[in-house]
Write an enzyme that holds these catalytic residues in place. Sequence first.
Site, PDB file in Angstrom:
ATOM      1  N   CYS A  85      -2.153  -7.100   7.938  1.00 28.02           N
ATOM      2  CA  CYS A  85      -2.876  -7.714   6.805  1.00 28.02           C
ATOM      3  C   CYS A  85      -3.487  -9.067   7.179  1.00 28.02           C
ATOM      4  O   CYS A  85      -4.184  -9.681   6.363  1.00 28.02           O
ATOM      5  CB  CYS A  85      -1.944  -7.888   5.614  1.00 28.02           C
ATOM      6  SG  CYS A  85      -1.066  -6.388   5.195  1.00 28.02           S
ATOM      7  N   HIS A 334      -6.384  -6.268  -2.455  1.00 23.11           N
ATOM      8  CA  HIS A 334      -5.927  -6.488  -1.076  1.00 23.11           C
ATOM      9  C   HIS A 334      -6.388  -5.358  -0.145  1.00 23.11           C
ATOM     10  O   HIS A 334      -5.586  -4.543   0.299  1.00 23.11           O
ATOM     11  CB  HIS A 334      -4.395  -6.616  -1.098  1.00 23.11           C
ATOM     12  CG  HIS A 334      -3.770  -6.964   0.213  1.00 23.11           C
ATOM     13  ND1 HIS A 334      -4.408  -7.679   1.211  1.00 23.11           N
ATOM     14  CD2 HIS A 334      -2.522  -6.696   0.714  1.00 23.11           C
ATOM     15  CE1 HIS A 334      -3.601  -7.819   2.242  1.00 23.11           C
ATOM     16  NE2 HIS A 334      -2.453  -7.227   1.967  1.00 23.11           N
TER      17      HIS A 334
HETATM   18  N1  COA Z   1      -1.206  -4.271  -9.933  1.00 19.07           N
HETATM   19  C1  COA Z   1      -1.693  -4.015 -11.188  1.00 19.07           C
HETATM   20  N2  COA Z   1      -2.008  -2.788 -11.619  1.00 19.07           N
HETATM   21  C2  COA Z   1      -1.874  -1.781 -10.739  1.00 19.07           C
HETATM   22  C3  COA Z   1      -1.406  -1.963  -9.435  1.00 19.07           C
HETATM   23  C4  COA Z   1      -1.067  -3.265  -9.058  1.00 19.07           C
HETATM   24  N3  COA Z   1      -0.588  -3.503  -7.838  1.00 19.07           N
HETATM   25  N4  COA Z   1      -1.385  -0.776  -8.793  1.00 19.07           N
HETATM   26  C5  COA Z   1      -1.841   0.129  -9.683  1.00 19.07           C
HETATM   27  N5  COA Z   1      -2.136  -0.475 -10.846  1.00 19.07           N
HETATM   28  C6  COA Z   1      -2.582   0.150 -12.086  1.00 19.07           C
HETATM   29  C7  COA Z   1      -3.746   1.089 -11.891  1.00 19.07           C
HETATM   30  O1  COA Z   1      -4.973   0.438 -12.125  1.00 19.07           O
HETATM   31  C8  COA Z   1      -3.478   2.141 -12.934  1.00 19.07           C
HETATM   32  O2  COA Z   1      -3.869   1.644 -14.200  1.00 19.07           O
HETATM   33  P1  COA Z   1      -4.550   2.591 -15.286  1.00 19.07           P
HETATM   34  O3  COA Z   1      -3.520   3.658 -15.579  1.00 19.07           O
HETATM   35  O4  COA Z   1      -4.817   1.671 -16.424  1.00 19.07           O
HETATM   36  O5  COA Z   1      -5.769   3.157 -14.616  1.00 19.07           O
HETATM   37  C9  COA Z   1      -1.966   2.243 -12.958  1.00 19.07           C
HETATM   38  O6  COA Z   1      -1.480   0.967 -12.513  1.00 19.07           O
HETATM   39  C10 COA Z   1      -1.405   3.343 -12.070  1.00 19.07           C
HETATM   40  O7  COA Z   1      -2.076   3.245 -10.834  1.00 19.07           O
HETATM   41  P2  COA Z   1      -1.783   4.176  -9.600  1.00 19.07           P
HETATM   42  O8  COA Z   1      -2.987   4.141  -8.709  1.00 19.07           O
HETATM   43  O9  COA Z   1      -1.292   5.527 -10.053  1.00 19.07           O
HETATM   44  O10 COA Z   1      -0.599   3.408  -8.914  1.00 19.07           O
HETATM   45  P3  COA Z   1       0.230   3.932  -7.699  1.00 19.07           P
HETATM   46  O11 COA Z   1       1.567   4.350  -8.197  1.00 19.07           O
HETATM   47  O12 COA Z   1      -0.546   4.932  -6.908  1.00 19.07           O
HETATM   48  O13 COA Z   1       0.375   2.618  -6.812  1.00 19.07           O
HETATM   49  C11 COA Z   1       1.732   0.804  -6.048  1.00 19.07           C
HETATM   50  C12 COA Z   1       1.098   1.501  -7.257  1.00 19.07           C
HETATM   51  C13 COA Z   1       2.428  -0.449  -6.525  1.00 19.07           C
HETATM   52  C14 COA Z   1       2.766   1.741  -5.395  1.00 19.07           C
HETATM   53  C15 COA Z   1       0.621   0.474  -5.026  1.00 19.07           C
HETATM   54  O14 COA Z   1      -0.335  -0.351  -5.653  1.00 19.07           O
HETATM   55  C16 COA Z   1       1.185  -0.196  -3.797  1.00 19.07           C
HETATM   56  O15 COA Z   1       1.747   0.456  -2.907  1.00 19.07           O
HETATM   57  N6  COA Z   1       1.006  -1.525  -3.684  1.00 19.07           N
HETATM   58  C17 COA Z   1       1.484  -2.268  -2.524  1.00 19.07           C
HETATM   59  C18 COA Z   1       0.447  -2.265  -1.433  1.00 19.07           C
HETATM   60  C19 COA Z   1       0.982  -2.870  -0.166  1.00 19.07           C
HETATM   61  O16 COA Z   1       2.108  -2.635   0.247  1.00 19.07           O
HETATM   62  N7  COA Z   1       0.141  -3.656   0.533  1.00 19.07           N
HETATM   63  C20 COA Z   1       0.499  -4.295   1.748  1.00 19.07           C
HETATM   64  C21 COA Z   1       1.262  -5.512   1.470  1.00 19.07           C
HETATM   65  S1  COA Z   1       1.948  -6.277   2.885  1.00 19.07           S
END
Ligand code: COA
Length: 386
Positions: A85, A334
């Site tokens: 990242c 991100h």
């Molecule tokens: N913050 C706010 N809202 C979020 C979000 C986040 N991080 N991730 C998803 N959403 C919202 C989406 O917009 C969606 O909203 P809606 O229903 O109103 O359209 C809802 O939450 C569900 O989204 P979805 O795409 O199904 O979520 P997901 O379960 O596939 O993914 C996480 C959620 C948290 C697992 C994913 O965002 C993730 O893995 N984040 C971490 C990424 C990471 O590790 N990056 C590297 C860091 S070192």
Amino acid sequence: MRSVSIIGFGQTRFGELWEKGFREMIAEAGVKAVQSAGLDGKEIEAVFGGTMASGRFIGQEHIGALIADQLGLNPIPSTRSEAACASGSIALRNAFHAVASGDHDIVAVGGVEKMTEIDVGATSFALGGAGDQETELFHGATFPALYALMARRHMHDYGTTEQQMAAVAVKNHKNGMLNEHAQFHKEFTIEQVMNSGYVASPLKLLDCSPISDGAAALIVAETGKAKKLVEQPIEIIASSQSSDSLALASRKSLTELAGTKHAAKTAFERAGIKQKDVSVAEVHDCFTIAEILAIEDLGFFKKGEGGKATEQGRTALNGEIPVNPSGGLKACGHPVGATGVKQAGEIFLQLTGKAGKRQVKGAEIGLTHNVGGSGATVTVHLYRRA
Ligand code: COA
């Protein structure tokens, strides 16, 4: 070393950009950056690009050459950096050295990632490659899980609460409302964050940065030349980078990133300034606990007091040290390879007084902090008006 400045910045919106491909995003951010510097592109002598896992996300490698080709810049040299990242800020650092050394006068920096083409499980696996394959990923650890371990230990040692972590999300989503390029334009209350459902306890959905597409680009020039090209160049007064073990289990502490402490110390010493001189900071809030660790390890607050400081509004847009005015990774999004470049771009906007509704009044000195993985690579850059 010669003095080096940023003279232009451009980015795509961050988010789920179904309508834009990897190449279109590079072209959009690149062209916007060139135009923002008042150039036509022919002046650029080299390109430094950052992307983390394009091979896994879209099956495309050899991104250095792809960027030059896509921007019509052949045959100038174009090189990709990868540091998870932190890939984007490493590209910036490589550009900084190329100009500081006298090898080039004007170069372009790009960061890009297209993460939403594959399902969330495959994305998590690709991101997991930034950690330690043998002791973490192989055993099922995801990035939310690794940061959850750090959060638990911080709660145990310093009494940090889930509400204090939620306060980071509330602040950054509020800032993101003011950023037209942010992935989310939605405010949340502490209660909504608390009820957003555990991803890896104690981290909930709204404690996590999202999965994003996006690109960002900068134009960097030798400061003397920069002054002839634009009204207000922004000088990079320090660029530092640190390394640590990939595996959390090999570290002495789970409640600090030694890489952040080392990179910050080096950067502040090189620039000859102190934390109190910084007017605005963009830090790596891939999870809310990461922002708390960052503001402590960068030296803005004592160890253990980052959560309380956030809760008290000390890092808000009108606080004593505004942190993540762009909305941070949490709300702005991100797209991993693009993040470090966007952070520098946000500071460029803040210090040139072009940050619009999220402008930090009287911003003079800026800081960016970009983390690769769970802290195995950390960069810190400091900036001021040239
Ligand atoms: N913050 C706010 N809202 C979020 C979000 C986040 N991080 N991730 C998803 N959403 C919202 C989406 O917009 C969606 O909203 P809606 O229903 O109103 O359209 C809802 O939450 C569900 O989204 P979805 O795409 O199904 O979520 P997901 O379960 O596939 O993914 C996480 C959620 C948290 C697992 C994913 O965002 C993730 O893995 N984040 C971490 C990424 C990471 O590790 N990056 C590297 C860091 S070192």
